[in-house]
Each structure stands twice: as C-alpha cells, then as structure tokens.
Design an enzyme around this catalytic site. Structure first.
Site, PDB file in Angstrom:
ATOM      1  N   HIS A 105       0.819  -1.219   0.000  1.00  0.00           N
ATOM      2  CA  HIS A 105       0.000   0.000   0.000  1.00  0.00           C
ATOM      3  C   HIS A 105       0.856   1.273   0.000  1.00  0.00           C
ATOM      4  O   HIS A 105       0.351   2.354   0.275  1.00  0.00           O
ATOM      5  CB  HIS A 105      -0.953   0.007   1.198  1.00  0.00           C
ATOM      6  CG  HIS A 105      -2.021  -1.053   1.115  1.00  0.00           C
ATOM      7  ND1 HIS A 105      -2.882  -1.338   2.148  1.00  0.00           N
ATOM      8  CD2 HIS A 105      -2.372  -1.896   0.113  1.00  0.00           C
ATOM      9  CE1 HIS A 105      -3.711  -2.322   1.785  1.00  0.00           C
ATOM     10  NE2 HIS A 105      -3.405  -2.678   0.561  1.00  0.00           N
ATOM     11  N   CYS A 132       7.154  19.563  -7.691  1.00  0.00           N
ATOM     12  CA  CYS A 132       8.105  18.460  -7.843  1.00  0.00           C
ATOM     13  C   CYS A 132       9.478  19.016  -8.226  1.00  0.00           C
ATOM     14  O   CYS A 132       9.588  19.861  -9.128  1.00  0.00           O
ATOM     15  CB  CYS A 132       7.593  17.516  -8.924  1.00  0.00           C
ATOM     16  SG  CYS A 132       8.791  16.258  -9.395  1.00  0.00           S
ATOM     17  N   GLY A 171      -2.290  -9.172  12.532  1.00  0.00           N
ATOM     18  CA  GLY A 171      -2.768  -7.813  12.805  1.00  0.00           C
ATOM     19  C   GLY A 171      -3.499  -7.145  11.664  1.00  0.00           C
ATOM     20  O   GLY A 171      -3.339  -5.958  11.444  1.00  0.00           O
ATOM     21  N   ALA A 215      -0.016  -8.547  19.565  1.00  0.00           N
ATOM     22  CA  ALA A 215       1.092  -8.901  18.676  1.00  0.00           C
ATOM     23  C   ALA A 215       2.423  -8.945  19.423  1.00  0.00           C
ATOM     24  O   ALA A 215       3.250  -9.832  19.181  1.00  0.00           O
ATOM     25  CB  ALA A 215       1.163  -7.903  17.515  1.00  0.00           C
TER      26      ALA A 215
END
Ligand code: APR
Length: 242
Positions: A105, A132, A171, A215
């Site tokens: 992602h 940019c 998770g 976790a």
C-alpha cells in the site's frame, strides 16, 4: 521452507499507531472517501495532506515493537525463503531490520509526483502548492495506494504466496482486498496457515490455526516456536494463555 507473512495495522498498534477499523480506529474518525481516494485528493488536496501530515508526524515519533523485531529475527535466522508483505504504510518493519519487505500500500515517509513518478523522502509537512523537484508540477502526493488504485508488487506477492509452505496473517482485519485473499490462496496451494490477531479476522476461516492476543506477546512466542522447530499446524482456536 518458504515463509510468507502478511501484516496489517494491528502489528503497529502497540507502537502507538492507530488501526483503521477497531474502536477509535482512523475510519471511525475520518471517512475513507474524504481522505483516501484519488477523488478526495482532486476535490480537497489540503484536507488529504493534513490527514497524512498528521499520520507522518505520528510515525516519526513511533518506534518498532517486539513483534516487528521478532519478524526481523525470523528472517535473519530462517534458512529458507522469506517474504514479509505489509499493508502498512509505516516503515517500522524496515526500521526493525526486516530486509525482504513488500509494502503493497506504499510508504507514508515518501512523497510521489503524480506527474512524472519521481519519489523522494517526504518533508514533515506537504501542501497542495508544493512543486516536484524534477518536473516542477504541483502534483505532489504521499507515495501511497489509495482506495481504487492498484496495489503494488501484486504479481510478486501472489507468486510467493503460491509457493509458501507457511503463511501467517498478523494484525489485519482481512477486510481489504487483494491482501485479504492471500491466506485463502496460500491454503489452496498447500501452505499451513496461521493468523495472529486480537480478534479473528474476516478471513479467519482460511487459517489452520488462530492465535488471539497482542502482537507484542504472541508474535515473539510464535517466532520462537518456529525457530525451535515446533511450529505445529494445530486447528485449535487459541487464546492469550496458549
Ligand atoms: N495485536 C494484534 N492485533 C491487533 C492489535 C494488537 N495489539 N491491535 C489491533 N489488532 C488487530 C485487530 O483485531 C484487527 O484485526 O489488527 C487488525 C486491524 O485491522 P484494521 O484496522 O482493519 O487494519 P488493516 O487490516 O491493516 O487495514 C487494511 O485498510 O484502510 C486500509 O489501507 C489501509 O492498509 C490498510 C487496510
């Protein structure tokens, strides 16, 4: 043995980064369609930048936790193939020492020019009028995959999943595709599958073994089991006392 791991926001929760769909998760406070789609950015880039500026600020203050370190240790000490696929846009796996990481992602700490594709380390704050450095277009955005965009490295991820002997989902609520379909694919291709989550995910039925708990507690324990050759494929639904 080939190991493929898929992580989600839950592995970074104890580093202080919010999850998305838990109680108090980010998507209970923001609407996806306001901050995490190409249309949202076209409509109100200032709001989208503000959302990710805040998250980038949180990420810079966060540090990897015991679960991130355990997975880095597993990669270092495991003699077979190893791929860590993450849906997380934080860089905590990399900071913990994981090497073979595919961030499907994208990465919050990077900026991307939507005009020419140039990628660079994002400044603390990004604004719609930023230009940019390569092509001068005012089209700078976080280097992330928004809803409706193609995830990254999918062919590589699918190929590794199909060859996995052990697939672990850690998770993630299993609500977002294509990541959510990977555990089922791994199982169809013969892998042993395990899920480590606070609560069973939407795809827990594809797990041979579900380990419920935090976790930072469960991942180091599970890694220690694998490294000592005890990673059984038991079908029990297990709780934190396992
Ligand atoms: N330890 C283990 N698991 C945890 C912990 C913890 N301390 N805290 C939360 N979890 C689990 C929850 O039980 C849940 O299953 O983490 C999962 C978090 O789910 P989501 O908030 O839906 O996050 P995730 O699955 O990573 O979201 C997928 O959705 O919005 C998008 O792009 C975003 O990558 C993200 C994707």
């Amino acid at each position: 043995m080939n190991i493929v791991i898929l992580t989600g926001a839950g592995i970074s929760a104890e580093s202080g980064l919010g999850t998305f769909r838990d109680k108090d998760g980010l998507w209970t406070r923001y609407r996806i369609e306001d901050v995490a789609t190409p249309d949202a950015y076209a409509r109100n880039p200032a709001l989208v930048h503000e959302f990710y500026n805040l998250r980038r600020h949180g990420l810079r203050a966060a540090v990897p936790n015991a679960a991130h370190f355990a997975l880095a240790d597993l990669e270092r000490r495991h003699s077979g193939g190893f791929l860590l696929v993450t849906q997380n846009v934080d860089d905590l796996h990399q900071r913990a020492g994981s090497q073979n990481v595919l961030a499907m992602h994208g990465q919050l700490q990077n900026a991307l020019c939507a005009g020419c594709g140039h990628v660079w380390p994002a400044p603390d704050l990004m604004f719609p009028e930023d230009r940019c450095a390569c092509c001068d277009a005012p089209l700078c955005r976080p280097d992330l995959v928004w809803f409706g965009e193609d995830v990254r490295f999918l062919d590589q991820i699918i190929a590794a999943t199909e060859k996995a002997d052990l697939f672990a989902l850690i998770g993630t609520s299993g609500n977002v595709h294509p990541a959510a379909g990977l555990m089922e694919l791994a199982r169809e291709c013969g892998a042993a599958t395990v899920e480590i989550n606070l609560e069973p995910s939407a795809v827990a039925s594809a797990a041979d073994r579900v380990i419920l708990g935090r976790a930072t507690e469960m991942v180091p324990r599970w890694v220690a089991d694998i490294l000592s050759g005890q990673s059984g494929g038991s079908h029990r639904m297990a709780g934190p006392s396992e």
